[in-house]
Motif scaffolding. Structure first.
Motif, PDB file in Angstrom:
ATOM      1  N   THR A   9     -51.313  22.948  29.564  1.00 51.56           N
ATOM      2  CA  THR A   9     -50.851  22.778  30.864  1.00 51.56           C
ATOM      3  C   THR A   9     -50.597  21.356  31.189  1.00 51.56           C
ATOM      4  N   VAL A  10     -49.641  21.105  31.837  1.00 51.40           N
ATOM      5  CA  VAL A  10     -49.349  19.870  32.375  1.00 51.40           C
ATOM      6  C   VAL A  10     -49.931  19.819  33.697  1.00 51.40           C
ATOM      7  N   VAL A  11     -50.624  18.929  34.218  1.00 51.17           N
ATOM      8  CA  VAL A  11     -51.162  18.809  35.653  1.00 51.17           C
ATOM      9  C   VAL A  11     -50.349  17.796  36.377  1.00 51.17           C
ATOM     10  N   ILE A  12     -49.731  18.314  37.507  1.00 46.58           N
ATOM     11  CA  ILE A  12     -48.897  17.246  38.195  1.00 46.58           C
ATOM     12  C   ILE A  12     -49.374  17.623  39.805  1.00 46.58           C
ATOM     13  N   GLU A  13     -50.031  16.689  40.793  1.00 43.73           N
ATOM     14  CA  GLU A  13     -50.322  17.039  42.134  1.00 43.73           C
ATOM     15  C   GLU A  13     -51.098  18.176  42.068  1.00 43.73           C
ATOM     16  N   GLY A  14     -52.177  18.329  41.033  1.00 40.89           N
ATOM     17  CA  GLY A  14     -52.915  19.205  41.288  1.00 40.89           C
ATOM     18  C   GLY A  14     -52.406  20.638  40.836  1.00 40.89           C
ATOM     19  N   ASN A  15     -51.401  20.835  40.426  1.00 36.88           N
ATOM     20  CA  ASN A  15     -50.762  22.094  39.925  1.00 36.88           C
ATOM     21  C   ASN A  15     -50.615  22.130  38.349  1.00 36.88           C
ATOM     22  N   HIS A  16     -51.165  23.028  37.856  1.00 39.31           N
ATOM     23  CA  HIS A  16     -50.948  23.500  36.252  1.00 39.31           C
ATOM     24  C   HIS A  16     -49.578  23.871  35.833  1.00 39.31           C
ATOM     25  N   TYR A  17     -48.929  23.181  35.282  1.00 40.20           N
ATOM     26  CA  TYR A  17     -47.692  23.800  34.571  1.00 40.20           C
ATOM     27  C   TYR A  17     -47.736  24.301  33.470  1.00 40.20           C
ATOM     28  N   PHE A  18     -47.707  25.738  33.164  1.00 37.39           N
ATOM     29  CA  PHE A  18     -47.706  26.308  31.835  1.00 37.39           C
ATOM     30  C   PHE A  18     -46.558  26.318  30.922  1.00 37.39           C
ATOM     31  N   PRO A  19     -46.860  26.465  29.568  1.00 36.09           N
ATOM     32  CA  PRO A  19     -45.394  26.468  28.871  1.00 36.09           C
ATOM     33  C   PRO A  19     -44.629  27.770  29.250  1.00 36.09           C
ATOM     34  N   ALA A  20     -43.457  28.001  29.430  1.00 29.88           N
ATOM     35  CA  ALA A  20     -42.720  29.195  29.785  1.00 29.88           C
ATOM     36  C   ALA A  20     -42.978  30.110  28.640  1.00 29.88           C
ATOM     37  N   ASP A  21     -43.447  29.916  27.472  1.00 25.52           N
ATOM     38  CA  ASP A  21     -43.592  31.079  26.414  1.00 25.52           C
ATOM     39  C   ASP A  21     -45.001  31.419  26.391  1.00 25.52           C
ATOM     40  N   SER A  22     -46.017  31.051  27.568  1.00 29.38           N
ATOM     41  CA  SER A  22     -47.302  31.513  27.646  1.00 29.38           C
ATOM     42  C   SER A  22     -47.266  32.286  29.075  1.00 29.38           C
ATOM     43  N   VAL A  23     -46.210  32.651  29.525  1.00 32.85           N
ATOM     44  CA  VAL A  23     -46.115  33.207  30.753  1.00 32.85           C
ATOM     45  C   VAL A  23     -45.473  34.587  30.486  1.00 32.85           C
ATOM     46  N   LYS A  24     -46.101  35.612  30.801  1.00 30.42           N
ATOM     47  CA  LYS A  24     -45.743  37.140  30.617  1.00 30.42           C
ATOM     48  C   LYS A  24     -44.622  37.570  31.618  1.00 30.42           C
ATOM     49  N   LYS A  25     -43.423  37.340  31.080  1.00 32.73           N
ATOM     50  CA  LYS A  25     -42.203  37.360  31.941  1.00 32.73           C
ATOM     51  C   LYS A  25     -41.934  38.785  32.581  1.00 32.73           C
ATOM     52  N   GLU A  26     -42.907  39.774  32.249  1.00 28.78           N
ATOM     53  CA  GLU A  26     -42.371  41.065  32.835  1.00 28.78           C
ATOM     54  C   GLU A  26     -42.973  41.335  34.163  1.00 28.78           C
ATOM     55  N   PHE A  27     -43.834  40.171  34.506  1.00 27.88           N
ATOM     56  CA  PHE A  27     -44.434  40.036  35.899  1.00 27.88           C
ATOM     57  C   PHE A  27     -43.778  39.297  36.686  1.00 27.88           C
ATOM     58  N   LEU A  28     -42.467  38.778  36.203  1.00 29.15           N
ATOM     59  CA  LEU A  28     -41.853  37.700  37.103  1.00 29.15           C
ATOM     60  C   LEU A  28     -40.180  38.300  37.556  1.00 29.15           C
ATOM     61  N   THR A  29     -39.949  38.341  38.713  1.00 29.65           N
ATOM     62  CA  THR A  29     -38.383  38.455  39.116  1.00 29.65           C
ATOM     63  C   THR A  29     -37.809  37.169  39.843  1.00 29.65           C
ATOM     64  N   ALA A  30     -36.654  36.876  39.516  1.00 31.25           N
ATOM     65  CA  ALA A  30     -36.057  35.886  40.158  1.00 31.25           C
ATOM     66  C   ALA A  30     -36.221  35.924  41.626  1.00 31.25           C
ATOM     67  N   SER A  31     -36.284  34.710  42.172  1.00 32.58           N
ATOM     68  CA  SER A  31     -36.260  34.595  43.532  1.00 32.58           C
ATOM     69  C   SER A  31     -34.863  33.688  44.102  1.00 32.58           C
ATOM     70  N   GLY A  32     -34.373  33.857  45.243  1.00 33.30           N
ATOM     71  CA  GLY A  32     -33.278  33.208  45.607  1.00 33.30           C
ATOM     72  C   GLY A  32     -33.614  31.758  46.296  1.00 33.30           C
ATOM     73  N   THR A  33     -35.271  31.622  46.204  1.00 34.03           N
ATOM     74  CA  THR A  33     -35.613  30.519  47.036  1.00 34.03           C
ATOM     75  C   THR A  33     -35.517  28.982  46.033  1.00 34.03           C
ATOM     76  N   HIS A  34     -35.202  28.126  46.599  1.00 33.22           N
ATOM     77  CA  HIS A  34     -35.065  26.670  45.916  1.00 33.22           C
ATOM     78  C   HIS A  34     -35.419  25.759  47.122  1.00 33.22           C
ATOM     79  N   THR A  35     -36.354  24.709  46.538  1.00 36.82           N
ATOM     80  CA  THR A  35     -36.677  23.645  47.223  1.00 36.82           C
ATOM     81  C   THR A  35     -36.426  22.300  46.584  1.00 36.82           C
ATOM     82  N   THR A  36     -36.532  21.281  47.350  1.00 35.05           N
ATOM     83  CA  THR A  36     -36.252  19.888  46.739  1.00 35.05           C
ATOM     84  C   THR A  36     -37.365  18.998  46.817  1.00 35.05           C
ATOM     85  N   CYS A  37     -37.853  18.486  45.922  1.00 36.75           N
ATOM     86  CA  CYS A  37     -39.060  17.466  45.690  1.00 36.75           C
ATOM     87  C   CYS A  37     -38.418  16.076  45.601  1.00 36.75           C
ATOM     88  N   PRO A  38     -38.749  14.992  46.398  1.00 38.00           N
ATOM     89  CA  PRO A  38     -37.970  13.674  46.128  1.00 38.00           C
ATOM     90  C   PRO A  38     -38.019  13.179  44.933  1.00 38.00           C
TER      91      PRO A  38
END
Length: 93
Positions: free
Chosen positions: A16-45
């Motif tokens: 994982t890559v840790v940025i601002e205390g959050n662990h970012y997992f490689p996409a291929d390590s995530v079980k996609k069957e538990f995810l559904t796209a959300s329409g939410t978008h946010t912007t980080c400076p």
């Protein structure tokens, strides 16, 4: 590291890559069957525009509980192709 929601491991990786205390997992390590796209978008400076997924396990949904940067800024290039979690998803060692 493991990401767990409703007693189900939804992501697991030693890379994982840790940025601002959050662990970012490689996409291929995530079980996609538990995810559904959300329409939410946010912007980080400094990272750019984030897109979100809802996480659903055994009928229980955590809204916008996973996020990723499809086109991160050059400063955040290290998290391209990675997914982070929050909002009820536990990230543990």
């Amino acid at each position: 590291m493991k990401a767990i929601y409703n007693e189900q491991v939804i992501a697991e990786s030693d890379n994982t890559v840790v940025i601002e205390g959050n662990h970012y997992f490689p996409a291929d390590s995530v079980k996609k069957e538990f995810l559904t796209a959300s329409g939410t978008h946010t912007t980080c400076p400094w990272k750019g525009v984030a897109s979100y997924y809802n996480v659903t396990v055994n009928g229980e949904m955590a809204a916008d509980a996973a996020w990723y940067y499809p086109n991160p800024s050059p400063l955040a290039e290290g998290i391209k192709g990675r997914i982070a979690f929050w909002n009820g998803v536990a990230v543990i060692k």
